[in-house]
Design a protein around this motif. Sequence first.
Motif, PDB file in Angstrom:
ATOM      1  N   TYR A   1       3.524  -2.785   3.828  1.00 41.79           N
ATOM      2  CA  TYR A   1       3.148  -3.967   2.830  1.00 41.79           C
ATOM      3  C   TYR A   1       2.789  -5.122   3.528  1.00 41.79           C
ATOM      4  O   TYR A   1       3.177  -5.447   4.796  1.00 41.79           O
ATOM      5  CB  TYR A   1       4.308  -4.288   1.964  1.00 41.79           C
ATOM      6  N   LEU A   2       1.982  -6.105   3.097  1.00 42.50           N
ATOM      7  CA  LEU A   2       1.708  -7.376   3.799  1.00 42.50           C
ATOM      8  C   LEU A   2       2.631  -8.482   2.946  1.00 42.50           C
ATOM      9  O   LEU A   2       2.930  -8.363   1.875  1.00 42.50           O
ATOM     10  CB  LEU A   2       0.226  -7.981   3.462  1.00 42.50           C
ATOM     11  N   GLN A   3       3.141  -9.193   3.978  1.00 39.21           N
ATOM     12  CA  GLN A   3       3.885 -10.400   3.520  1.00 39.21           C
ATOM     13  C   GLN A   3       3.466 -11.651   3.998  1.00 39.21           C
ATOM     14  O   GLN A   3       3.434 -11.882   5.268  1.00 39.21           O
ATOM     15  CB  GLN A   3       5.499 -10.315   4.174  1.00 39.21           C
TER      16      GLN A   3
ATOM     17  N   ASP B   1       7.845 -34.882  14.004  1.00 38.16           N
ATOM     18  CA  ASP B   1       8.463 -34.387  15.194  1.00 38.16           C
ATOM     19  C   ASP B   1       9.522 -33.546  14.524  1.00 38.16           C
ATOM     20  O   ASP B   1       9.916 -32.510  15.320  1.00 38.16           O
ATOM     21  CB  ASP B   1       9.420 -35.295  16.130  1.00 38.16           C
ATOM     22  N   GLY B   2      10.043 -33.480  13.506  1.00 42.41           N
ATOM     23  CA  GLY B   2      11.102 -32.969  13.070  1.00 42.41           C
ATOM     24  C   GLY B   2      10.988 -31.827  11.981  1.00 42.41           C
ATOM     25  O   GLY B   2      11.742 -30.779  11.364  1.00 42.41           O
ATOM     26  N   ILE B   3       9.613 -31.837  11.421  1.00 43.19           N
ATOM     27  CA  ILE B   3       9.587 -30.950  10.082  1.00 43.19           C
ATOM     28  C   ILE B   3       7.891 -30.623  10.350  1.00 43.19           C
ATOM     29  O   ILE B   3       6.981 -31.314  10.813  1.00 43.19           O
ATOM     30  CB  ILE B   3       9.417 -32.084   8.677  1.00 43.19           C
ATOM     31  N   SER B   4       7.739 -29.560   9.574  1.00 45.29           N
ATOM     32  CA  SER B   4       6.320 -28.770   9.871  1.00 45.29           C
ATOM     33  C   SER B   4       6.134 -27.851   8.727  1.00 45.29           C
ATOM     34  O   SER B   4       7.005 -27.508   8.200  1.00 45.29           O
ATOM     35  CB  SER B   4       6.233 -27.815  11.302  1.00 45.29           C
ATOM     36  N   LEU B   5       5.015 -27.657   8.203  1.00 50.17           N
ATOM     37  CA  LEU B   5       4.619 -26.834   7.120  1.00 50.17           C
ATOM     38  C   LEU B   5       3.912 -25.734   8.000  1.00 50.17           C
ATOM     39  O   LEU B   5       3.301 -25.601   9.109  1.00 50.17           O
ATOM     40  CB  LEU B   5       3.423 -27.507   6.243  1.00 50.17           C
ATOM     41  N   PHE B   6       4.132 -24.223   7.493  1.00 53.33           N
ATOM     42  CA  PHE B   6       3.465 -23.146   8.161  1.00 53.33           C
ATOM     43  C   PHE B   6       3.119 -22.224   6.996  1.00 53.33           C
ATOM     44  O   PHE B   6       3.322 -22.133   5.837  1.00 53.33           O
ATOM     45  CB  PHE B   6       4.391 -22.451   9.039  1.00 53.33           C
ATOM     46  N   VAL B   7       1.894 -21.394   7.430  1.00 50.95           N
ATOM     47  CA  VAL B   7       1.662 -20.290   6.515  1.00 50.95           C
ATOM     48  C   VAL B   7       1.612 -19.237   7.497  1.00 50.95           C
ATOM     49  O   VAL B   7       1.129 -19.281   8.707  1.00 50.95           O
ATOM     50  CB  VAL B   7       0.103 -20.429   5.914  1.00 50.95           C
ATOM     51  N   GLN B   8       1.681 -18.012   7.065  1.00 54.20           N
ATOM     52  CA  GLN B   8       1.953 -16.608   8.001  1.00 54.20           C
ATOM     53  C   GLN B   8       1.699 -15.492   7.235  1.00 54.20           C
ATOM     54  O   GLN B   8       2.180 -15.395   6.023  1.00 54.20           O
ATOM     55  CB  GLN B   8       3.076 -16.658   8.650  1.00 54.20           C
ATOM     56  N   SER B   9       1.071 -14.547   7.946  1.00 55.11           N
ATOM     57  CA  SER B   9       0.673 -13.141   7.257  1.00 55.11           C
ATOM     58  C   SER B   9       1.221 -12.211   8.135  1.00 55.11           C
ATOM     59  O   SER B   9       0.932 -12.181   9.357  1.00 55.11           O
ATOM     60  CB  SER B   9      -0.652 -12.900   6.725  1.00 55.11           C
ATOM     61  N   THR B  10       2.105 -11.364   7.844  1.00 56.81           N
ATOM     62  CA  THR B  10       2.673 -10.133   8.665  1.00 56.81           C
ATOM     63  C   THR B  10       2.461  -8.802   7.993  1.00 56.81           C
ATOM     64  O   THR B  10       2.411  -8.670   6.817  1.00 56.81           O
ATOM     65  CB  THR B  10       4.120 -10.223   9.174  1.00 56.81           C
ATOM     66  N   LEU B  11       1.864  -7.582   8.614  1.00 56.14           N
ATOM     67  CA  LEU B  11       1.982  -6.318   8.232  1.00 56.14           C
ATOM     68  C   LEU B  11       3.622  -5.624   8.507  1.00 56.14           C
ATOM     69  O   LEU B  11       3.771  -5.765   9.598  1.00 56.14           O
ATOM     70  CB  LEU B  11       0.934  -5.491   8.887  1.00 56.14           C
ATOM     71  N   ASN B  12       4.067  -5.287   7.623  1.00 56.76           N
ATOM     72  CA  ASN B  12       5.409  -4.522   7.771  1.00 56.76           C
ATOM     73  C   ASN B  12       5.406  -3.102   7.478  1.00 56.76           C
ATOM     74  O   ASN B  12       4.605  -2.561   6.559  1.00 56.76           O
ATOM     75  CB  ASN B  12       6.575  -5.115   6.570  1.00 56.76           C
TER      76      ASN B  12
ATOM     77  N   MET C   1      -3.259  -4.269  -0.988  1.00 57.63           N
ATOM     78  CA  MET C   1      -3.321  -5.352   0.303  1.00 57.63           C
ATOM     79  C   MET C   1      -4.368  -6.220  -0.116  1.00 57.63           C
ATOM     80  O   MET C   1      -5.697  -5.932  -0.244  1.00 57.63           O
ATOM     81  CB  MET C   1      -3.479  -4.449   1.468  1.00 57.63           C
ATOM     82  N   TRP C   2      -4.318  -7.555   0.200  1.00 57.90           N
ATOM     83  CA  TRP C   2      -5.244  -8.724   0.062  1.00 57.90           C
ATOM     84  C   TRP C   2      -5.509  -8.823  -1.440  1.00 57.90           C
ATOM     85  O   TRP C   2      -6.389  -9.697  -1.666  1.00 57.90           O
ATOM     86  CB  TRP C   2      -6.257  -8.428   1.148  1.00 57.90           C
TER      87      TRP C   2
ATOM     88  N   ARG D   1       0.801  -1.159   0.053  1.00 50.70           N
ATOM     89  CA  ARG D   1       0.057  -0.154  -0.066  1.00 50.70           C
ATOM     90  C   ARG D   1       1.013   1.218  -0.051  1.00 50.70           C
ATOM     91  O   ARG D   1       1.786   1.401   1.005  1.00 50.70           O
ATOM     92  CB  ARG D   1      -0.814  -0.074   1.322  1.00 50.70           C
ATOM     93  N   THR D   2       0.777   1.861  -1.060  1.00 54.04           N
ATOM     94  CA  THR D   2       1.747   3.044  -1.262  1.00 54.04           C
ATOM     95  C   THR D   2       0.790   4.367  -1.510  1.00 54.04           C
ATOM     96  O   THR D   2      -0.360   4.377  -1.468  1.00 54.04           O
ATOM     97  CB  THR D   2       2.716   2.852  -2.310  1.00 54.04           C
ATOM     98  N   ASN D   3       1.521   5.348  -1.948  1.00 48.71           N
ATOM     99  CA  ASN D   3       0.716   6.612  -2.336  1.00 48.71           C
ATOM    100  C   ASN D   3       0.280   6.520  -4.088  1.00 48.71           C
ATOM    101  O   ASN D   3      -0.530   7.067  -4.460  1.00 48.71           O
ATOM    102  CB  ASN D   3       1.656   7.738  -2.364  1.00 48.71           C
ATOM    103  N   VAL D   4       0.594   5.373  -4.513  1.00 50.46           N
ATOM    104  CA  VAL D   4       0.476   4.990  -5.850  1.00 50.46           C
ATOM    105  C   VAL D   4      -0.942   4.274  -5.778  1.00 50.46           C
ATOM    106  O   VAL D   4      -2.055   4.777  -6.449  1.00 50.46           O
ATOM    107  CB  VAL D   4       1.388   4.200  -6.391  1.00 50.46           C
TER     108      VAL D   4
END
Length: 488
Positions: A208-210, A175-186, A43-44, A36-39
Amino acid sequence: MAGALLLSMGATNNSIAQSADRPWGLSLYASANQARTNVRNDMWDMSNSSWGGGLAINRYLSPSFDLSLQLNYFNLKQDAPFVTWRTTGYGPGRFDDEVGTANLAFKLKMNNGKILKEESFIKPYLVAGLGLQYASVEAYLPVAIPGGTREEKWDEGLLRMNYMGGAGLGFRITDGISLFVQSTLNYPTTDLLDGISNEQSDELNDRYLQHQFGLSFGLGKAKDTDGDGVSDRRDECPDTPAGVQVDKKGCPLDGDGDGVADYLDKCPTEAGSAALEGCPDRDNDGVRDSEDECPDQAGPAATRGCPDADADGVADKDDKCPGTPAGTRVDASGCPVVVDRDGDGVNDDVDKCPDVAGSAANMGCPALDAADSTYMARVPKIQFEFNRAVLKPVSYGTLDRMATMLGKYPHYNLRISGHADHVGSNEYNQELSLRRADAAKSYLIDKKGISTDRILTEGFGEERPIAPNTTNAGRSQNRRAEFRLFIQ
């Protein structure tokens, strides 16, 4: 060139594969980024995403918190037909940035054993932190010229702080491997990612969202001292022998649930007791049912779990002579075995002198002859000096006669009872009377060679006077020892 080295608080990448067993982890992931910028605001809007990737080094801190160093590289770009550009006026424009970030972040895990189990399949978490961002900005700005505009490139490198926060979900694979999804606002501390500066306000509009998705791997091997496949941290039975099958808690399997592990259970399909190695015992007689010939009637092990009322070693169901007196030798049918070696009519099992003919009245032993019997009926009482355990010489003859009879009747033993007069306390006289009996015993052992195990001594103090204690003569008679021959 874009690069970044930064620390931002919050394990952005899922460290599900991390645990107290594997405290270090590595995450690899792709990212979709929406600015998300001045342009404009993308987002989403997945159709206007730019792509990148990264890796993270994760560290387990506690069941509730992880720490992660995350390195990201990605592209941000937008274009617009008409915006207000920095210092150049109005018109179409676009930007294309290369961005690198380094963040150190803390992650608050919901699978901390309080909200969800640590080993749960789904592992939600919150993440927050800060770091550094380097952006290589390429903005193409419209410049007014006679008759129109021309595009002018604006190129600048920006190093700024970056704040971030968000949420994610982990999915346990192993026990040693996992899958993940994540969203963060930077939220970088710049308003120039798009090359545009709002001269009317100090507000920072660029963010921006990552969206990250990838895999996390626990590094190293969990410590498993007993080698049962369950880490020591989760192993409730850490000393399981090698090769024994265990459950998820690391404890040996117990199929019948009786508290005795299958590898030790002699009856693994039937619930039993630890005392019987996991086997049942319906009548609680201490003999496992598989070996009990009378599983519903309590009995000793000697008769294979069957009752034996007369305790002769033959089970009641096989005993043809129930009620045999205790100690009687019996045959296989439970009937007395008649043995009388000396032929005195007293069976050997109750005969105290099985090799010497005697009488039933005397437990199978010979009685004293008439002279000795008469002497024992009125044997002279040996006497002692006043307040001492010292024999008077007048007593030696009696003791010599006792020694002779012990030699003559080897199956008899001698009991010596010591006595005192009433002078002194009861406690003192009790101790004095026993010492007097011991003095007589010592004479027989030391002077006559009688075995010590054939003589018993006891003391009665002043309890049993034979004469009045009111005269010297009476008191002298009370200072005495008495004798009795007996068969043990």
